[in-house]
Enzyme design. Structure first.
Site, PDB file in Angstrom:
ATOM      1  N   LYS A  52       0.841  -1.207   0.000  1.00 30.51           N
ATOM      2  CA  LYS A  52       0.000   0.000   0.000  1.00 30.51           C
ATOM      3  C   LYS A  52       0.881   1.264   0.000  1.00 30.51           C
ATOM      4  O   LYS A  52       0.607   2.219  -0.720  1.00 30.51           O
ATOM      5  CB  LYS A  52      -0.947  -0.023   1.212  1.00 30.51           C
ATOM      6  CG  LYS A  52      -2.029  -1.109   1.085  1.00 30.51           C
ATOM      7  CD  LYS A  52      -2.802  -1.367   2.377  1.00 30.51           C
ATOM      8  CE  LYS A  52      -3.711  -2.594   2.202  1.00 30.51           C
ATOM      9  NZ  LYS A  52      -4.445  -2.955   3.435  1.00 30.51           N
ATOM     10  N   GLN A  96      -4.438  -1.937   9.789  1.00 34.25           N
ATOM     11  CA  GLN A  96      -4.296  -3.246   9.147  1.00 34.25           C
ATOM     12  C   GLN A  96      -4.790  -4.343  10.094  1.00 34.25           C
ATOM     13  O   GLN A  96      -4.435  -4.379  11.265  1.00 34.25           O
ATOM     14  CB  GLN A  96      -2.831  -3.489   8.754  1.00 34.25           C
ATOM     15  CG  GLN A  96      -2.593  -4.750   7.936  1.00 34.25           C
ATOM     16  CD  GLN A  96      -3.247  -4.735   6.564  1.00 34.25           C
ATOM     17  OE1 GLN A  96      -3.409  -3.689   5.938  1.00 34.25           O
ATOM     18  NE2 GLN A  96      -3.640  -5.896   6.069  1.00 34.25           N
ATOM     19  N   ASP A 119     -11.042   2.331   4.483  1.00 33.24           N
ATOM     20  CA  ASP A 119     -11.329   0.896   4.386  1.00 33.24           C
ATOM     21  C   ASP A 119     -12.839   0.632   4.353  1.00 33.24           C
ATOM     22  O   ASP A 119     -13.273  -0.469   4.019  1.00 33.24           O
ATOM     23  CB  ASP A 119     -10.739   0.162   5.607  1.00 33.24           C
ATOM     24  CG  ASP A 119      -9.496  -0.644   5.261  1.00 33.24           C
ATOM     25  OD1 ASP A 119      -9.353  -1.024   4.085  1.00 33.24           O
ATOM     26  OD2 ASP A 119      -8.688  -0.888   6.166  1.00 33.24           O
TER      27      ASP A 119
HETATM   28  N1  GUN Z   1      -6.558  -7.378   6.317  1.00 36.76           N
HETATM   29  C1  GUN Z   1      -6.947  -8.115   5.249  1.00 36.76           C
HETATM   30  N2  GUN Z   1      -7.584  -7.344   4.343  1.00 36.76           N
HETATM   31  C2  GUN Z   1      -7.589  -6.093   4.835  1.00 36.76           C
HETATM   32  C3  GUN Z   1      -8.091  -4.856   4.351  1.00 36.76           C
HETATM   33  O1  GUN Z   1      -8.694  -4.737   3.272  1.00 36.76           O
HETATM   34  N3  GUN Z   1      -7.894  -3.784   5.157  1.00 36.76           N
HETATM   35  C4  GUN Z   1      -7.272  -3.875   6.361  1.00 36.76           C
HETATM   36  N4  GUN Z   1      -7.150  -2.772   7.077  1.00 36.76           N
HETATM   37  N5  GUN Z   1      -6.796  -5.003   6.838  1.00 36.76           N
HETATM   38  C5  GUN Z   1      -6.946  -6.108   6.074  1.00 36.76           C
END
Ligand code: GUN
Length: 296
Positions: A52, A96, A119
């Site tokens: 990211k 995350q 998110d």
């Molecule tokens: N863990 C697995 N997929 C995601 C996601 O799309 N966002 C976040 N913040 N954590 C994750």
């Protein structure tokens, strides 16, 4: 059979976003800033967060990574979230997942300012999504919608079967495919671990979206001819012969299922890269929203 090339589409989207950012820079405007909080040192989570950050660099966004130890208390994490909520320089941020057991994930997600929740996990955004209101759509489901749209795959009146009801993928996907508009207007069945005779259901599906984290779960006997198959699985399976010591496996038995499907996403290179690009897109939307609110 057509492969849904998430890597290519995701690249196209990043180029589009970069062009937008270049225009902002030319006008002397502030560029979007995405922040990420990561707790602990889980290998997969670190890989995702780093990808990211790298994607931010690629499109010209600012980014910041806030690393907290695995032993962090819930209060300390909540304090960090409040700091990012209050920081006007940051347009959007993510925490995350997964989080360590001493932390209540829902309490943490509820603490994120909904206007910075790129998110789309905050109940305000999730509720808005279910009510067809403008909101941040969780990045993975948003990426799947984008793939369906860019490949012009019909969804109206189709039977979409979603396998897995996670808050990150299955649950929002089941809502989005039934919303009005395109992609949407599907008749949706949401299946999960307690679903009986799942083959009877999947074999009637025009579109299958699977997110269960079980390699090769979906077999060719479970689908009908020309079904559209979207594979969200990304499981690390140990493999001594692989350079990294593991290989990434999807939830679909790709070799067999691809012979029967009309469209299918590969793993890797399908849904995964789309998730990162849609997170950038949400950050761009967050920036626009903040500027509108500040009358800029
Ligand atoms: N863990 C697995 N997929 C995601 C996601 O799309 N966002 C976040 N913040 N954590 C994750």
């Amino acid at each position: 059979m057509t492969i849904l090339d998430g890597k290519k589409i995701s690249n196209d989207i990043k180029n589009e976003i970069k062009a937008d950012v270049d225009k902002m820079k030319a006008k002397g405007e502030k560029v979007p800033h995405l922040a990420a909080i990561i707790v602990g040192k889980d290998g997969a989570s670190l890989t995702y967060v780093n990808s990211k950050v790298k994607a931010c660099e690629r499109v010209g966004f600012e980014s910041s990574l806030h690393k907290l130890p695995n032993t962090v208390s819930e209060l300390e994490l909540l304090a960090k979230i409040e700091e990012l909520n209050q920081n006007d320089d940051i347009d959007g941020f993510i925490v995350q997942l997964p989080l360590p057991p001493q932390i209540d994930t829902q309490r943490v997600l509820n603490a994120v300012d909904p206007d910075k929740d790129v998110d789309g996990f905050h109940p305000t955004n999730f509720g808005k999504m279910a009510l067809d209101m403008t909101s941040f759509i969780p990045a993975t489901p948003f990426g799947i919608l984008e793939l369906l749209e860019r490949y012009d795959i019909p969804t109206k009146g189709k039977h979409t079967v979603v396998i897995g009801r996670s808050y990150i993928v299955g649950r929002p996907m089941s809502i989005l495919m039934g919303r009005s508009g395109f992609p949407g207007n599907s008749t949706v069945t949401l299946t999960h671990e307690f679903t009986k005779n799942i083959t009877q259901i999947t074999s009637q599906a025009d579109i299958i979206i699977i997110a269960v984290g079980i390699p090769d779960f979906l077999k060719t006997e479970m689908i009908k001819d020309d079904a559209v198959i979207i594979d969200v699985g990304i499981t690390r399976v140990p493999d001594e012969n692989a350079e990294k010591g593991y290989v990434i496996k999807g939830d679909v038995d790709f070799d067999q299922v691809s012979k029967r499907a009309s469209y299918i996403t590969p793993v890797p290179g399908g849904v995964g890269p789309m998730t990162v690009s849609m997170l950038l897109k949400n950050t761009l939307l967050a920036r626009e929203m903040h500027r509108r609110k500040a009358n800029l």
